[in-house]
Design an enzyme around this catalytic site. Structure first.
Site, PDB file in Angstrom:
ATOM      1  CE  LYS A  56      -8.996   0.059  -8.084  1.00  0.00           C
ATOM      2  NZ  LYS A  56      -7.602   0.336  -7.938  1.00  0.00           N
TER       3      LYS A  56
HETATM    4  C1  LIG Z   1      -6.255   0.123  -7.089  1.00  0.00           C
HETATM    5  C2  LIG Z   1      -5.922   0.576  -5.725  1.00  0.00           C
HETATM    6  C3  LIG Z   1      -4.787   1.371  -5.454  1.00  0.00           C
HETATM    7  C4  LIG Z   1      -3.715   1.641  -6.470  1.00  0.00           C
HETATM    8  O1  LIG Z   1      -4.125   2.223  -7.623  1.00  0.00           O
HETATM    9  P1  LIG Z   1      -3.096   2.323  -8.853  1.00  0.00           P
HETATM   10  O2  LIG Z   1      -3.707   3.385  -9.703  1.00  0.00           O
HETATM   11  O3  LIG Z   1      -3.054   0.978  -9.489  1.00  0.00           O
HETATM   12  O4  LIG Z   1      -1.769   2.727  -8.298  1.00  0.00           O
HETATM   13  C5  LIG Z   1      -4.612   1.862  -4.182  1.00  0.00           C
HETATM   14  N1  LIG Z   1      -5.469   1.561  -3.193  1.00  0.00           N
HETATM   15  C6  LIG Z   1      -6.554   0.793  -3.390  1.00  0.00           C
HETATM   16  C7  LIG Z   1      -7.479   0.530  -2.248  1.00  0.00           C
HETATM   17  C8  LIG Z   1      -6.800   0.253  -4.663  1.00  0.00           C
HETATM   18  O5  LIG Z   1      -7.850  -0.553  -4.856  1.00  0.00           O
END
Ligand SMILES: *Cc1c(COP(=O)(O)O)cnc(C)c1O
Length: 398
Positions: free
Chosen positions: A195
């Site tokens: 991210k």
């Molecule tokens: C990565 C992601 C999540 C989940 O994030 P985590 O921190 O791995 O739980 C939720 N929604 C979207 C759209 C994502 O890309």
């Protein structure tokens, strides 16, 4: 159907160009080392500092960190009053966490269509799924393009709560220019490895409401009256008994992660600059291909957080299909991928969710879309290499 696979060809680079690899510098390594040496690695002063710095960056009164964005979505629905039997409207083109959060709360995810240009839901599409049981909508700012949240608010009855899945959108802005997070809703961020800000795993909720912030702070750590750091740092708390009155969760963040996050937060401007340069190369080159492609609206605009760079190809007009294309790119060590397999056709949700109608926008996009590599370690030269190979494979000049 394609008649011929592109010829097998050696990788064009020695390292695999992953779509979203994090960038950790000596500064992150020093910060983690400092916390390790301090002897306190759990939730403590680094978490408090990171929450304050992120709140200041977003321009919101409260940031509450948790162990993932999945947990952030779950707790956000709970504090929005979502419970068993309720319906939660979610887009189908998203990661499973968005819909699973509704299931964790005992509610039913109801899948919503998207606009194939923005890849996000619209007020009109959400309104089509409203029933008397609708308790909340979880909006996904797909790829980092934030929707007009004020327009959605105006289009919905006051009883329907809005939660934002901003896993892609840290650093992005709403159409009115405010930072994503500052809408007044519960806005959920992810700090997963790939991210925009990475702490390996982690998440946070931005909130304006004091009571809701207190509530998620409590729920993330077993609904204890005092968290571990307060018990540790106030020696007299041995006298205070921890009387549990409700079932909470073990979803807290740690100082080891928060110290990484504090450095990554300071580097966001630089990361955003790098992402913009890569997106600009892709957008410019994709428009010059000898066939039309569809790019996400505003994919090079300043308010876009550019977490994902996606493109929809007219596969029926090309000489190979999407799977063959992705494999051909990966054989060259170029990490092309897909976001996402639509949720509304998955068996889990077929049993648990309600799908009253087909979702033509999602289905059209889901067949065509491809994600190109972008991230803090992808350079414009990498992007040009991706485009050279992409053009060669799709044009069949080999
Ligand atoms: C990565 C992601 C999540 C989940 O994030 P985590 O921190 O791995 O739980 C939720 N929604 C979207 C759209 C994502 O890309």
């Amino acid at each position: 159907m394609p008649s011929r696979l592109p010829s097998a060809k050696a990788a064009v680079r020695s390292d695999y160009l992953a779509f979203g690899r994090p960038d950790f510098s000596v500064e992150e390594i020093a910060a983690v080392t400092r916390v390790l040496r301090s002897g306190w690695v759990g939730m403590g002063p680094e978490v408090i500092a990171f929450e304050q710095e992120l709140a200041a960056y977003l321009g919101v009164p409260h940031v509450v960190t948790v162990n993932s964005c999945t947990s952030a979505l779950h707790l956000s629905l709970l504090v929005s009053g979502v419970g068993p039997g309720d319906e939660v409207i979610v887009p189908s083109l998203t990661w499973c966490s968005t819909a699973n959060a509704a299931l964790y709360a005992g509610a039913h995810p109801v899948f919503c269509d998207i606009d194939p240009d923005t890849l996000c839901l619209t007020p009109a599409l959400v309104r089509r799924q409203l029933t008397s049981r609708t308790k909340a909508v979880v909006v996904v700012h797909y790829g980092g393009l934030a929707i007009d949240i004020a327009a959605l608010r105006r289009a919905l009855p006051a009883r329907v709560r809005i939660v934002e899945d901003a896993a892609h959108a840290l650093g992005g802005k709403y159409p009115d220019g405010r930072m994503v997070g500052a809408s007044g809703n519960a806005v959920c961020f992810s700090f997963y490895a790939n991210k925009n800000l990475s702490t390996a795993e982690g998440g946070a909720i931005a909130l304006s409401d004091n009571a809701a912030a207190d509530r998620v702070r409590s729920l993330r750590q077993h609904a204890l009256p005092l968290d571990a750091w307060k018990r540790f740092s106030h020696p007299k708390t041995i006298l205070i008994s921890n009387q549990l009155t409700e079932l909470g969760f073990k979803m807290n963040f740690t100082d080891l992660q928060a110290t990484l996050g504090r450095v990554q937060l300071k580097r966001q401007k630089e990361f955003a600059r790098r992402r913009r340069k890569v997106a600009d190369v892709y957008a410019r080159r994709l428009k010059k291909l000898p066939f039309p492609v569809r790019l996400q609206a505003e994919c090079t605009a300043d308010r876009h957080a550019r977490h994902l760079f996606t493109v929809q190809f007219p596969w029926s007009r090309l000489r190979l299909d999407r799977e063959q294309f992705i494999l051909a790119m990966r054989a060259r060590n170029l990490g092309v991928t897909i976001h996402y397999a639509p949720l509304h056709t998955m068996p889990l949700y077929g049993r648990k969710g309600r799908r009253p109608e087909p979702l033509p926008g999602v289905e059209e996009v889901a067949r065509a879309i491809v994600t190109l590599p972008i991230g803090p370690r992808v350079t414009p030269a990498d992007a040009r290499q991706v485009m050279d190979c992409l053009a060669e494979i799709l044009a069949g000049r080999e």
